[in-house]
Design an enzyme around this catalytic site. Structure first.
Site, PDB file in Angstrom:
ATOM      1  N   LYS A 198      -9.676  51.149  29.535  1.00 37.07           N
ATOM      2  CA  LYS A 198     -10.074  52.603  29.935  1.00 37.07           C
ATOM      3  C   LYS A 198      -8.998  53.507  29.359  1.00 37.07           C
ATOM      4  CE  LYS A 198     -10.493  55.760  33.674  1.00 37.07           C
ATOM      5  NZ  LYS A 198     -10.816  56.048  35.116  1.00 37.07           N
ATOM      6  N   LYS A 210     -14.330  51.753  28.345  1.00 35.95           N
ATOM      7  CA  LYS A 210     -14.855  53.052  28.840  1.00 35.95           C
ATOM      8  C   LYS A 210     -13.944  54.190  28.279  1.00 35.95           C
ATOM      9  CE  LYS A 210     -14.305  55.956  32.804  1.00 35.95           C
ATOM     10  NZ  LYS A 210     -13.760  56.088  34.327  1.00 35.95           N
TER      11      LYS A 210
HETATM   12  C1  PBG Z   1     -11.064  57.777  37.790  1.00 36.51           C
HETATM   13  C2  PBG Z   1     -12.403  57.790  37.238  1.00 36.51           C
HETATM   14  C3  PBG Z   1     -12.806  58.615  36.108  1.00 36.51           C
HETATM   15  C4  PBG Z   1     -14.281  58.283  35.821  1.00 36.51           C
HETATM   16  C5  PBG Z   1     -14.575  57.002  36.672  1.00 36.51           C
HETATM   17  N1  PBG Z   1     -13.396  57.017  37.434  1.00 36.51           N
HETATM   18  C6  PBG Z   1     -11.938  59.550  35.490  1.00 36.51           C
HETATM   19  C7  PBG Z   1     -10.699  59.715  35.173  1.00 36.51           C
HETATM   20  O1  PBG Z   1     -10.082  58.742  34.795  1.00 36.51           O
HETATM   21  O2  PBG Z   1     -10.034  60.858  35.611  1.00 36.51           O
HETATM   22  C8  PBG Z   1     -14.953  58.949  34.981  1.00 36.51           C
HETATM   23  C9  PBG Z   1     -16.411  58.724  34.539  1.00 36.51           C
HETATM   24  C10 PBG Z   1     -17.174  59.606  33.649  1.00 36.51           C
HETATM   25  O3  PBG Z   1     -16.499  60.515  32.912  1.00 36.51           O
HETATM   26  O4  PBG Z   1     -18.211  59.530  33.698  1.00 36.51           O
HETATM   27  N2  PBG Z   1     -10.680  56.618  38.631  1.00 36.51           N
END
Ligand code: PBG
Length: 348
Positions: free
Chosen positions: A214, A271
């Site tokens: 991520k 991601k």
């Molecule tokens: C945070 C989380 C995020 C997303 C899913 N879980 C955003 C972040 O890390 O601030 C993003 C998903 C998206 O942008 O569609 N735990």
């Protein structure tokens, strides 16, 4: 021609020009093209991310994500029934926590009656066959918007203290009936800690979808608007670079993802998806676990914004973006387009 003697090569248009190898033969008709198609998109590949809110108010649109709404539990259950009817097997659930319930510790995450747990119970009662993935991270609950609790100095997320909370959170989610917990926090050692906590609490069947690679991405902006973590923190540009991956780093991403596999993850995730196809491809080759990719909010917003301006054709661009993610190696795709794609696939 420029000193090169091409006199003996056949020239296009000339009667003698006739290549033996013609790649276009397998592109000639739509039947042939379909027979040789290497990658397909089906409803079973898709996981729909859904936002749930408290109360019984009307669905609230998310401004930067056309077609996406925050739903109350009743509307959420109805949506889940529709998704199942369309052949979608999985949803990823994200709670929109009321601002007054947020604090620096994110303690609402451990409330056994918190919104997301009530939502899981309601969905399981209505559509037990739907596979539920619930996010394990503190950002929907913290007043600062970070995925964990902060260190005493307040300048970083405290890894080990956060993991201890996440492990308790995962057990609550398992008790409520979630099928997979999905740690999205990027803390070190969280997958092993979650696995141990789930097993100790008698939930060996609950799986772990690890947000393994991520990245600290600007593409999460619309999501932070949707769940209110940007508003809580007072900025859309929350700096999560001490835990999320540097977008510049490929080797580090693979190494971190393989750690999640070693710690017992059942499914790995990359991601965002579209801008990180190389990571997906490489992880596909490095691990035999099923791979998921999250086409995040910003990727969705981008396609919609261009389509609204008439600059891109929505459906074709959408389908191409998802097919490319499958081609790169993803078995499953979390995408806000899930319902629209499944609807179109069902219509044929
Ligand atoms: C945070 C989380 C995020 C997303 C899913 N879980 C955003 C972040 O890390 O601030 C993003 C998903 C998206 O942008 O569609 N735990």
């Amino acid at each position: 021609m420029d000193g090169v003697n091409n006199a003996s090569l056949p020239v296009a248009g000339a009667a003698s020009f006739s290549p033996t190898i013609r790649p276009r033969r397998i592109r000639r008709t739509s039947a042939i093209r379909e027979m040789v198609q290497e990658t397909r998109l089906t409803s079973a590949d898709l996981i729909a991310p859904l936002f749930v809110k408290d109360g019984n108010g009307a669905p609230e649109p998310v401004g930067s994500m056309p077609g996406v709404q925050r739903l109350n539990i009743e509307a959420l259950v109805a949506e889940c029934c529709e998704l199942v009817a369309l052949g979608i097997h999985g949803i990823a659930l994200f709670p929109v926590t009321r601002p007054e319930l947020k604090n620096p510790q994110g303690s609402e995450a451990l409330n056994p009656d918190c919104l997301v747990l009530r939502a899981v119970r309601a969905i399981k009662a209505a559509v037990p066959q739907l596979v539920i993935f619930t996010d394990i991270a503190l950002d929907p609950y913290t007043s600062h918007g970070h995925d964990g609790v902060l260190t005493a100095a307040g300048d970083d997320v405290d890894n080990d203290a956060t993991v201890a909370i996440l492990a308790r959170m995962a057990v609550l989610h398992a008790q409520a009936g979630t099928d997979f917990v999905a740690p999205s926090d990027m803390m070190d050692g969280r997958v092993a800690a979650l696995r141990a906590a789930l097993d100790d609490a008698g939930h060996p069947q609950v799986g772990i979808l690890a947000y393994s690679a991520k990245f600290a991405s600007a593409y999460y902006g619309p999501f932070r608007e949707a769940v209110g973590s940007a508003a809580a923190a007072g900025t859309k540009l929350l700096d999560k670079r001490t835990y999320q991956l540097n977008p510049a780093n490929r080797r580090e991403a693979i190494a971190d993802a393989l750690l999640d596999e070693a710690e017992g993850a059942d499914l790995l995730m990359v991601k965002p998806a579209g801008p990180y196809l190389d990571i997906l491809r490489e992880l596909r080759d490095a691990s035999s676990l099923p791979l998921a990719a999250y086409q995040v909010s910003g990727e969705y917003a981008q396609i919609h914004a261009a389509a609204e301006r008439g600059w891109l054709e929505l459906r074709k661009t959408r389908d191409e973006s998802l097919l490319a993610i499958r081609r790169a190696g993803a078995d499953l795709i979390l995408t806000y387009f899930a319902k629209a794609v499944a609807t179109d696939l069902n219509r044929g």
